[in-house]
Design an enzyme around this catalytic site. Sequence first.
Site, PDB file in Angstrom:
ATOM      1  N   TYR A  72      50.645  38.612  26.068  1.00 13.74           N
ATOM      2  CA  TYR A  72      50.035  37.363  26.536  1.00 13.74           C
ATOM      3  C   TYR A  72      48.906  36.933  25.600  1.00 13.74           C
ATOM      4  CZ  TYR A  72      47.457  34.206  29.658  1.00 13.74           C
ATOM      5  OH  TYR A  72      46.811  33.121  30.195  1.00 13.74           O
ATOM      6  N   THR A 100      37.687  31.791  32.997  1.00  9.71           N
ATOM      7  CA  THR A 100      37.656  33.195  33.425  1.00  9.71           C
ATOM      8  C   THR A 100      38.671  33.337  34.571  1.00  9.71           C
ATOM      9  OG1 THR A 100      35.748  32.527  34.729  1.00  9.71           O
ATOM     10  CG2 THR A 100      35.300  33.702  32.687  1.00  9.71           C
ATOM     11  N   LYS A 123      46.602  41.389  50.912  1.00  4.32           N
ATOM     12  CA  LYS A 123      46.576  42.769  51.435  1.00  4.32           C
ATOM     13  C   LYS A 123      45.719  42.879  52.694  1.00  4.32           C
ATOM     14  CE  LYS A 123      46.965  45.428  47.117  1.00  4.32           C
ATOM     15  NZ  LYS A 123      46.125  46.260  46.224  1.00  4.32           N
ATOM     16  N   ARG A 144      34.129  41.137  36.764  1.00  7.60           N
ATOM     17  CA  ARG A 144      34.809  39.886  36.438  1.00  7.60           C
ATOM     18  C   ARG A 144      33.945  38.684  36.814  1.00  7.60           C
ATOM     19  NH1 ARG A 144      37.549  43.190  34.305  1.00  7.60           N
ATOM     20  NH2 ARG A 144      39.782  43.585  34.497  1.00  7.60           N
ATOM     21  N   ASP A 222      42.563  50.231  35.779  1.00  5.52           N
ATOM     22  CA  ASP A 222      41.392  49.358  35.916  1.00  5.52           C
ATOM     23  C   ASP A 222      41.502  48.166  34.979  1.00  5.52           C
ATOM     24  OD1 ASP A 222      39.739  50.366  37.857  1.00  5.52           O
ATOM     25  OD2 ASP A 222      38.570  51.631  36.487  1.00  5.52           O
TER      26      ASP A 222
HETATM   27  P1  GDP Z   1      42.555  40.847  34.790  1.00 10.64           P
HETATM   28  O1  GDP Z   1      41.232  40.260  35.177  1.00 10.64           O
HETATM   29  O2  GDP Z   1      43.214  40.123  33.670  1.00 10.64           O
HETATM   30  O3  GDP Z   1      42.434  42.314  34.515  1.00 10.64           O
HETATM   31  O4  GDP Z   1      43.586  40.659  36.001  1.00 10.64           O
HETATM   32  P2  GDP Z   1      43.516  40.799  37.589  1.00 10.64           P
HETATM   33  O5  GDP Z   1      43.078  39.524  38.214  1.00 10.64           O
HETATM   34  O6  GDP Z   1      44.874  41.294  37.966  1.00 10.64           O
HETATM   35  O7  GDP Z   1      42.392  41.888  37.939  1.00 10.64           O
HETATM   36  C1  GDP Z   1      42.614  43.233  37.659  1.00 10.64           C
HETATM   37  C2  GDP Z   1      41.467  44.106  38.144  1.00 10.64           C
HETATM   38  O8  GDP Z   1      41.408  44.120  39.576  1.00 10.64           O
HETATM   39  C3  GDP Z   1      41.678  45.549  37.705  1.00 10.64           C
HETATM   40  O9  GDP Z   1      40.434  46.192  37.554  1.00 10.64           O
HETATM   41  C4  GDP Z   1      42.441  46.124  38.905  1.00 10.64           C
HETATM   42  O10 GDP Z   1      42.343  47.540  38.959  1.00 10.64           O
HETATM   43  C5  GDP Z   1      41.698  45.445  40.061  1.00 10.64           C
HETATM   44  N1  GDP Z   1      42.472  45.336  41.322  1.00 10.64           N
HETATM   45  C6  GDP Z   1      42.140  45.907  42.507  1.00 10.64           C
HETATM   46  N2  GDP Z   1      43.038  45.627  43.452  1.00 10.64           N
HETATM   47  C7  GDP Z   1      43.962  44.791  42.883  1.00 10.64           C
HETATM   48  C8  GDP Z   1      45.122  44.130  43.403  1.00 10.64           C
HETATM   49  O11 GDP Z   1      45.510  44.235  44.564  1.00 10.64           O
HETATM   50  N3  GDP Z   1      45.801  43.332  42.523  1.00 10.64           N
HETATM   51  C9  GDP Z   1      45.404  43.165  41.209  1.00 10.64           C
HETATM   52  N4  GDP Z   1      46.101  42.349  40.423  1.00 10.64           N
HETATM   53  N5  GDP Z   1      44.313  43.803  40.694  1.00 10.64           N
HETATM   54  C10 GDP Z   1      43.601  44.609  41.527  1.00 10.64           C
END
Ligand code: GDP
Length: 266
Positions: A72, A100, A123, A144, A222
């Site tokens: 990506y 973001t 969930k 984040r 993570d």
């Molecule tokens: P990213 O910000 O690009 O990494 O994408 P995401 O929005 O999928 O966020 C991922 C982060 O949230 C990681 O640290 C995951 O471990 C944490 N996380 C915790 N629970 C969840 C869940 O139910 N779904 C997702 N997608 N991420 C989760």
Amino acid sequence: MVGGLFRNIKYNLDFWRKNVHINDNVLHSAFEVGTHKVVSCLSTCIFPDKTTYPIDETMIHNGPPHSSNFGYSYAKRMIDVQNRAYFQQHGCTFTAVIPTNVFGPHDNFNIEDGHVLPGLIHKVHLAKSNGSALTVWGTGKPRRQFIYSLDLARLFIWVLREYNEVEPIILSVGEEDEVSIKEAAEAIVEAMDFCGEVTVSFDFRDGLSLDQGVQFDSTKSDGQYKKTASNSKLRAYLPEFRFTPFKQAVKETCTWFTDNYEQARK
Ligand code: GDP
């Protein structure tokens, strides 16, 4: 083609190919029909993994992205390359915004494929109906900057009308508004009035903790620890822009999901 961390990990090839095709089809078609302006959407997750913070617009190509989403990331970086080339060769105003983590009504609430906030909202909804615990993936420690989709939409319209640079612009809340995944999960728990089974656990580092029905599955990835972005460029243009407070935006999104459960994308 977009997805949360766990979809990115599974389909790096598809993310690369589909996005490269989309980039070239959209930009070249726009050029052929004489489109005055194109605003493409990148993401702060495409920045180099090893970097200094805060990240800013000049750093997109400074090193390899995080291994979880290299397909990506490299595909999206190519939009910036292509925008510059269309400007150099043909004078086109094709630009890009870099938001973001976006969330809000009408998001993809699919647990496996979606981003963290819609995934956790779904969930919690299921945990409430089943009387079970909420499992947050990973340690909850990554950080984040979340942006509410309605705020992003307002900024997008401003970019379309007023922003005339080819250089991309980060659309983000301030660095001080960054939250941990644990804090984000807590905001959802509060907004949805979730109160699962209470358990007590002990960790040598953190000591005794009371677990209000929220568990962390640290066997799950993570992803990137943080990608703290600077919104200084945006603030220089729009010093007065007010972002919706995080908890209010989370509450509105949770209410939308509960009210529209049948039709929601999930
Ligand atoms: P990213 O910000 O690009 O990494 O994408 P995401 O929005 O999928 O966020 C991922 C982060 O949230 C990681 O640290 C995951 O471990 C944490 N996380 C915790 N629970 C969840 C869940 O139910 N779904 C997702 N997608 N991420 C989760």
